[in-house]
Write an enzyme that holds these catalytic residues in place. Sequence first.
Site, short mmCIF file in Angstrom:
data_model
loop_
_atom_site.label_atom_id
_atom_site.label_comp_id
_atom_site.label_asym_id
_atom_site.label_seq_id
_atom_site.Cartn_x
_atom_site.Cartn_y
_atom_site.Cartn_z
N HIS A 58 0.85 -1.20 0.00
CA HIS A 58 0.00 0.00 0.00
C HIS A 58 0.87 1.24 0.00
O HIS A 58 2.09 1.16 0.11
CB HIS A 58 -0.99 -0.02 1.17
CG HIS A 58 -0.38 0.14 2.53
ND1 HIS A 58 0.45 -0.79 3.10
CD2 HIS A 58 -0.48 1.14 3.45
CE1 HIS A 58 0.81 -0.39 4.31
NE2 HIS A 58 0.27 0.78 4.55
N HIS A 60 1.41 4.00 1.87
CA HIS A 60 1.93 4.83 2.97
C HIS A 60 3.46 4.99 2.89
O HIS A 60 4.16 4.06 2.49
CB HIS A 60 1.52 4.24 4.32
CG HIS A 60 0.07 4.50 4.64
ND1 HIS A 60 -0.65 3.73 5.53
CD2 HIS A 60 -0.78 5.45 4.18
CE1 HIS A 60 -1.90 4.20 5.60
NE2 HIS A 60 -1.99 5.23 4.79
N ASP A 62 5.90 4.95 4.94
CA ASP A 62 6.80 3.99 5.61
C ASP A 62 6.86 2.65 4.88
O ASP A 62 7.57 1.73 5.30
CB ASP A 62 6.41 3.79 7.09
CG ASP A 62 5.00 3.24 7.28
OD1 ASP A 62 4.07 3.73 6.62
OD2 ASP A 62 4.84 2.30 8.09
N HIS A 63 6.13 2.55 3.75
CA HIS A 63 6.17 1.32 2.93
C HIS A 63 6.75 1.56 1.54
O HIS A 63 7.12 0.60 0.87
CB HIS A 63 4.76 0.71 2.83
CG HIS A 63 4.23 0.31 4.18
ND1 HIS A 63 4.10 -0.99 4.58
CD2 HIS A 63 3.86 1.06 5.25
CE1 HIS A 63 3.66 -1.03 5.83
NE2 HIS A 63 3.49 0.20 6.25
N HIS A 116 -7.44 -0.57 5.78
CA HIS A 116 -6.38 0.34 6.25
C HIS A 116 -6.18 1.44 5.20
O HIS A 116 -6.23 2.63 5.50
CB HIS A 116 -5.11 -0.47 6.47
CG HIS A 116 -3.92 0.35 6.87
ND1 HIS A 116 -3.81 0.97 8.09
CD2 HIS A 116 -2.77 0.62 6.20
CE1 HIS A 116 -2.64 1.61 8.16
NE2 HIS A 116 -1.99 1.42 7.02
N ASP A 139 -0.05 -3.66 6.34
CA ASP A 139 -0.63 -3.10 7.57
C ASP A 139 -2.09 -3.54 7.75
O ASP A 139 -2.88 -2.82 8.35
CB ASP A 139 -0.59 -1.57 7.53
CG ASP A 139 0.80 -1.02 7.80
OD1 ASP A 139 1.70 -1.80 8.11
OD2 ASP A 139 0.97 0.22 7.68
N HIS A 177 4.83 -4.34 11.01
CA HIS A 177 5.20 -3.54 12.20
C HIS A 177 5.35 -4.44 13.43
O HIS A 177 4.61 -5.43 13.58
CB HIS A 177 4.14 -2.47 12.51
CG HIS A 177 4.12 -1.34 11.55
ND1 HIS A 177 4.91 -0.22 11.68
CD2 HIS A 177 3.40 -1.14 10.41
CE1 HIS A 177 4.68 0.62 10.68
NE2 HIS A 177 3.77 0.08 9.89
FE FE Z 1 2.88 1.04 8.07
ZN ZN Z 2 0.10 1.81 6.50
#
Ligand code: FE
Ligand code: ZN
Length: 271
Positions: A58, A60, A62-63, A116, A139, A177
């Site tokens: 996805h 985001h 942090d990905h 999410h 996530d 995570h």
């Molecule tokens: Fe994340």
């Molecule tokens: Zn995420």
Amino acid sequence: MTSHAALQVLPVPAFTDNYLWLLVRGDEAVVVDPGDAAPVEAALAARGLRLNAILVTHHHPDHIGGLAALLSRHPVPVYGPRRERDTIKRLTVELGEGDHVDVLGRRFEVMEVPGHTLGHIAFFGPATDLEGPILLCGDTLFSAGCGRLFEGTAAQLHGSLARLAALPPATQVYCTHEYTMSNLAFALAVEPANAALQEHVGRVRDLRARNEPSLPSSIEQELRINPFLRTAHPSVRDAAAAKAGHEPADETEAFAILRAWKDGFRPPASP
Ligand code: FE
Ligand code: ZN
């Protein structure tokens, strides 16, 4: 490619609590959700690995934050969700429900798992003659927890998690995570009498004290400890009813009550 070597899945820790999972076979690697390029480059160099492809669940940051830097040094395909093509931008192969990806001698089936984010996908690798089933779920599913509802509805995420819960029990689950310890505190607040949960808290506490990942989990284990997969159980439904002050009409409402409860939950200070 040395296809007879076993597939390994290695955690590459990043930021505060992310894992950028590295799939490795022989001297080739695939990275999943590279939020940062530096720790991936370091892991590749330390093991003498060649990057072969990138998988994205996805959009985001942090990905995907490491995509540009990785692609500047490794011209590899980027597989990710078609519905998030506009935000991810670097996709070379756009994927949706029913598609599959073949990397490192394994086939991964693409599942759309909205909630999410709306376009979120998961990669499920069915068992082979030599290797067990694995799930790369981003996530969506965390050990003893689940992703927050940033874009989708509770009904969407509940439906997505129900599909993941129906995968083979032996499926190894690679979440992105390290939230397990705080998720377990919430799970215990929901089901204080769940013996499997109490037992698992001790195991995870030991792992984390040694700075080892609590992951992968398995579908079998999550079905025992994860309240978000246990909305059909009387203990979870009763806890949701007590929290909301009324009996939830169905599992989706019980799930929505749990998700909102967790959003405001602060784990009690551990001794
Ligand atoms: Fe994340
Ligand atoms: Zn995420």
